[in-house]
Write a protein that holds these residues in place. Structure first.
Motif, PDB file in Angstrom:
ATOM      1  N   ALA A  67     -48.076  -8.838 -46.941  1.00 33.03           N
ATOM      2  CA  ALA A  67     -49.402  -9.366 -47.283  1.00 33.03           C
ATOM      3  C   ALA A  67     -49.601  -9.377 -48.792  1.00 33.03           C
ATOM      4  CB  ALA A  67     -50.494  -8.547 -46.607  1.00 33.03           C
ATOM      5  N   ASP A  68     -49.068  -8.363 -49.485  1.00 29.28           N
ATOM      6  CA  ASP A  68     -49.197  -8.298 -50.940  1.00 29.28           C
ATOM      7  C   ASP A  68     -47.888  -7.873 -51.622  1.00 29.28           C
ATOM      8  OD1 ASP A  68     -49.035  -5.657 -50.150  1.00 29.28           O
ATOM      9  OD2 ASP A  68     -50.998  -5.074 -50.946  1.00 29.28           O
ATOM     10  N   TRP A  69     -46.820  -7.741 -50.833  1.00 28.68           N
ATOM     11  CA  TRP A  69     -45.501  -7.321 -51.307  1.00 28.68           C
ATOM     12  C   TRP A  69     -45.551  -5.965 -52.005  1.00 28.68           C
ATOM     13  CZ3 TRP A  69     -42.115  -9.611 -48.596  1.00 28.68           C
ATOM     14  CH2 TRP A  69     -42.317 -10.940 -48.199  1.00 28.68           C
ATOM     15  N   SER A  70     -46.438  -5.115 -51.533  1.00 25.55           N
ATOM     16  CA  SER A  70     -46.490  -3.746 -52.048  1.00 25.55           C
ATOM     17  C   SER A  70     -45.371  -2.925 -51.422  1.00 25.55           C
ATOM     18  CB  SER A  70     -47.849  -3.110 -51.751  1.00 25.55           C
ATOM     19  OG  SER A  70     -48.131  -3.140 -50.352  1.00 25.55           O
ATOM     20  N   VAL A  71     -44.899  -1.930 -52.167  1.00 22.63           N
ATOM     21  CA  VAL A  71     -43.757  -1.109 -51.767  1.00 22.63           C
ATOM     22  C   VAL A  71     -44.216   0.329 -51.588  1.00 22.63           C
ATOM     23  CG1 VAL A  71     -41.451  -0.301 -52.406  1.00 22.63           C
ATOM     24  CG2 VAL A  71     -42.185  -2.626 -53.022  1.00 22.63           C
ATOM     25  N   HIS A  72     -43.841   0.934 -50.456  1.00 28.28           N
ATOM     26  CA  HIS A  72     -44.267   2.289 -50.132  1.00 28.28           C
ATOM     27  C   HIS A  72     -43.035   3.090 -49.705  1.00 28.28           C
ATOM     28  CE1 HIS A  72     -48.375   0.581 -49.875  1.00 28.28           C
ATOM     29  NE2 HIS A  72     -47.733  -0.449 -49.348  1.00 28.28           N
ATOM     30  N   ARG A  73     -42.853   4.244 -50.315  1.00 29.96           N
ATOM     31  CA  ARG A  73     -41.709   5.074 -49.936  1.00 29.96           C
ATOM     32  C   ARG A  73     -41.901   5.625 -48.538  1.00 29.96           C
ATOM     33  NH1 ARG A  73     -37.921   8.641 -53.820  1.00 29.96           N
ATOM     34  NH2 ARG A  73     -36.567   9.529 -52.207  1.00 29.96           N
ATOM     35  N   ARG A 117     -41.010   0.938 -47.268  1.00 26.12           N
ATOM     36  CA  ARG A 117     -41.743   0.006 -46.397  1.00 26.12           C
ATOM     37  C   ARG A 117     -42.416  -1.022 -47.294  1.00 26.12           C
ATOM     38  NH1 ARG A 117     -47.038   0.076 -45.305  1.00 26.12           N
ATOM     39  NH2 ARG A 117     -47.270   2.257 -45.978  1.00 26.12           N
ATOM     40  N   VAL A 118     -42.304  -2.292 -46.937  1.00 31.28           N
ATOM     41  CA  VAL A 118     -42.859  -3.369 -47.750  1.00 31.28           C
ATOM     42  C   VAL A 118     -43.849  -4.167 -46.912  1.00 31.28           C
ATOM     43  CG1 VAL A 118     -42.341  -5.498 -48.996  1.00 31.28           C
ATOM     44  CG2 VAL A 118     -40.796  -3.531 -49.196  1.00 31.28           C
ATOM     45  N   ASP A 119     -45.064  -4.325 -47.449  1.00 33.98           N
ATOM     46  CA  ASP A 119     -46.108  -5.084 -46.779  1.00 33.98           C
ATOM     47  C   ASP A 119     -46.087  -6.518 -47.319  1.00 33.98           C
ATOM     48  OD1 ASP A 119     -48.369  -6.171 -45.683  1.00 33.98           O
ATOM     49  OD2 ASP A 119     -49.695  -4.512 -46.234  1.00 33.98           O
ATOM     50  N   GLY A 135     -44.891  -6.348 -38.428  1.00 32.44           N
ATOM     51  CA  GLY A 135     -44.585  -7.422 -39.355  1.00 32.44           C
ATOM     52  C   GLY A 135     -44.165  -6.979 -40.735  1.00 32.44           C
ATOM     53  N   GLN A 136     -44.258  -5.679 -41.028  1.00 28.58           N
ATOM     54  CA  GLN A 136     -43.819  -5.181 -42.325  1.00 28.58           C
ATOM     55  C   GLN A 136     -42.317  -4.897 -42.297  1.00 28.58           C
ATOM     56  OE1 GLN A 136     -46.324  -2.310 -44.285  1.00 28.58           O
ATOM     57  NE2 GLN A 136     -48.161  -3.036 -43.238  1.00 28.58           N
ATOM     58  N   LEU A 137     -41.729  -4.794 -43.484  1.00 34.67           N
ATOM     59  CA  LEU A 137     -40.292  -4.590 -43.606  1.00 34.67           C
ATOM     60  C   LEU A 137     -39.977  -3.143 -43.928  1.00 34.67           C
ATOM     61  CD1 LEU A 137     -39.344  -7.637 -45.895  1.00 34.67           C
ATOM     62  CD2 LEU A 137     -39.713  -7.618 -43.427  1.00 34.67           C
TER      63      LEU A 137
END
Length: 435
Positions: free
Chosen positions: A371-377, A367-369, A339-341
């Motif tokens: 659930a909290d719109w956090s961004v991860h490289r 990668r974007v979660d 479900g993440q982008l």
């Protein structure tokens, strides 16, 4: 953790990928003749793109279509048909299994700064697509000469999707037209180059329009506006719950209405909404000091009837300026990040779109979660030149990454290497060591 592997290389500035039910990959090449690449878009089918066959995991290629109007900006598969967005012609073409072609969308605005972009089929079995703006921020300027795919003034002007009233704010630029009688010319918003406007001038909504998301039946009938004010929603797609998301590429510090520090925005697209272009960015007015440009004065408003328009929408997520978010894919349910982008960030095009001393941006994945719109490289230190599309295999959930190729802007224009595009496959992209 295994590293991603190259399954196709030698691609000519590809822009889009799609899968069939068997997991075969289809790749569309843009048809842009950068670096001496042959003009004309093409679509290829890649067989055994999982590395099972062929030397060094290379997929076998079969030509599906050629001679497409570049830039080809999108590729979608629905059932047994492919839908190809031929941005250079303002149309979307259906390709049937026997190779026959039918134009299902034609006559979109252009040429201009941006194009008819990717299409996607919605839960209502309608074809949704985005149409980019003709200008940076509503006014045709000399920055069009710097665009590698355009280099043309005058060109088509923007068409509003909602009725607008103008403030009469015009921009003065040198007149490059052959035989021009004046050194400078005034140009207003939503009018041809060299046309001035008046305060209170009303311009009726058009269909088709620019800076919009539209939809139609699969045969092209029943065209209607979904939402207006998305500058260049290059990436479009539905979440499993039916919500439509769009990646809107931010306005640049260039042209007759430059604006600075604009982020890339992820929106939920809602029917009838206005997303603010050309006077608001993520709900923030272009007059705000945070958006002050370096290459010109702070822009004023083009539109005088904000009170008649819907409230400008706020984004779900703002990404760094000039990263040029292009596409996203939703991780399937059998992966750790279901479900993440995963979003491709094509990267900046300084000095064309920003001052030459602007920090280098993009050229990687995040990668974007939701659930909290956090961004991860994702995939730090990758050898990607310009990631432009991404997708998950419907068979095994492997992540496929499409690289546009070696492409940079310089004071002398486009610097590009033909045949440098690649398709990568990453089976265990969700391994904890990759996060």
């Amino acid at each position: 953790m295994s590293e991603p592997i190259v399954v196709a290389e030698g691609l000519q500035f590809p822009t889009s990928l799609a899968f069939d039910a068997a997991g075969r990959v289809y790749v569309a090449e843009s048809g842009l003749p950068f670096g001496g690449a042959p003009p004309g878009g093409q679509v290829w089918r890649l067989d055994a793109a999982d590395g099972a066959d062929g030397a060094d995991g290379a997929a076998q290629r079969s030509l599906v279509a050629d001679g497409l109007a570049g830039p080809v900006t999108g590729l979608c598969r629905h059932g047994e048909q492919l839908y190809v967005s031929e941005g250079g012609a303002g149309r979307i073409t259906r390709i049937d299994p026997d190779g026959s072609r039918t134009a299902v969308v034609e006559g979109m605005p252009g040429p201009g700064n941006y194009h008819t972009n990717m299409a996607v089929v919605g839960p209502d079995a309608k074809l949704y697509f985005s149409q980019g703006s003709m200008t940076n921020l509503g006014v045709i300027g000399l920055d069009s000469f710097e665009l590698g795919w355009l280099r043309r003034v005058p060109h088509a002007h923007d068409i509003p999707g909602l009725d607008v009233v103008l403030t009469g704010a015009d921009s003065a630029t040198p007149d490059p037209r052959e035989g021009a009688s004046e050194a400078e010319v005034l140009t207003g918003g939503f009018v041809p180059f060299g046309t001035s406007t008046e305060a209170g001038q009303r311009i009726a909504a058009g269909l088709p329009c620019t800076a919009a998301v539209m939809r139609c039946e699969l045969d092209g009938s029943g065209l209607e506006l979904v939402a207006w004010g998305l500058r260049n929603a290059f990436g479009l797609g539905f979440l499993p719950d039916g919500r439509l998301l769009a990646l809107d590429q931010g306005a640049d510090d260039r042209g007759s209405r430059p604006v600075g520090g604009v982020p890339e925005l992820l929106y939920e697209v809602q029917a009838g909404a206005w997303y603010g272009w050309p006077d608001f960015i993520g709900g923030v007015p272009v007059t705000d000091p945070s958006l002050k440009p370096q290459r010109g004065p702070q822009p004023g408003f083009l539109l005088a009837n904000h009170d008649e328009l819907p409230e400008p929408q706020r984004p779900l997520l703002a990404l760094e300026p000039h990263t040029a978010a292009t596409r996203f894919a939703v991780a399937p349910s059998n992966t750790r990040f279901a479900g993440q982008l995963v979003i491709t960030l094509f990267g900046d095009e300084a000095p064309m779109t920003a001052p030459a001393d602007s920090p280098r941006a993009g050229r990687h994945l995040v990668r974007v979660d939701p659930a909290d719109w956090s961004v991860h490289r994702l995939w730090p230190g990758s050898p990607l030149h310009r990631p432009i599309d991404v997708g998950f295999s419907p068979v095994d959930g492997a992540l496929y990454i499409l690289d546009f190729g070696a492409f940079e802007m310089s004071a002398d224009g486009v610097q590009a290497q033909a045949g440098s595009g690649r398709l990568w496959r990453w089976p265990d992209w969700d391994d904890p060591a990759s996060a």
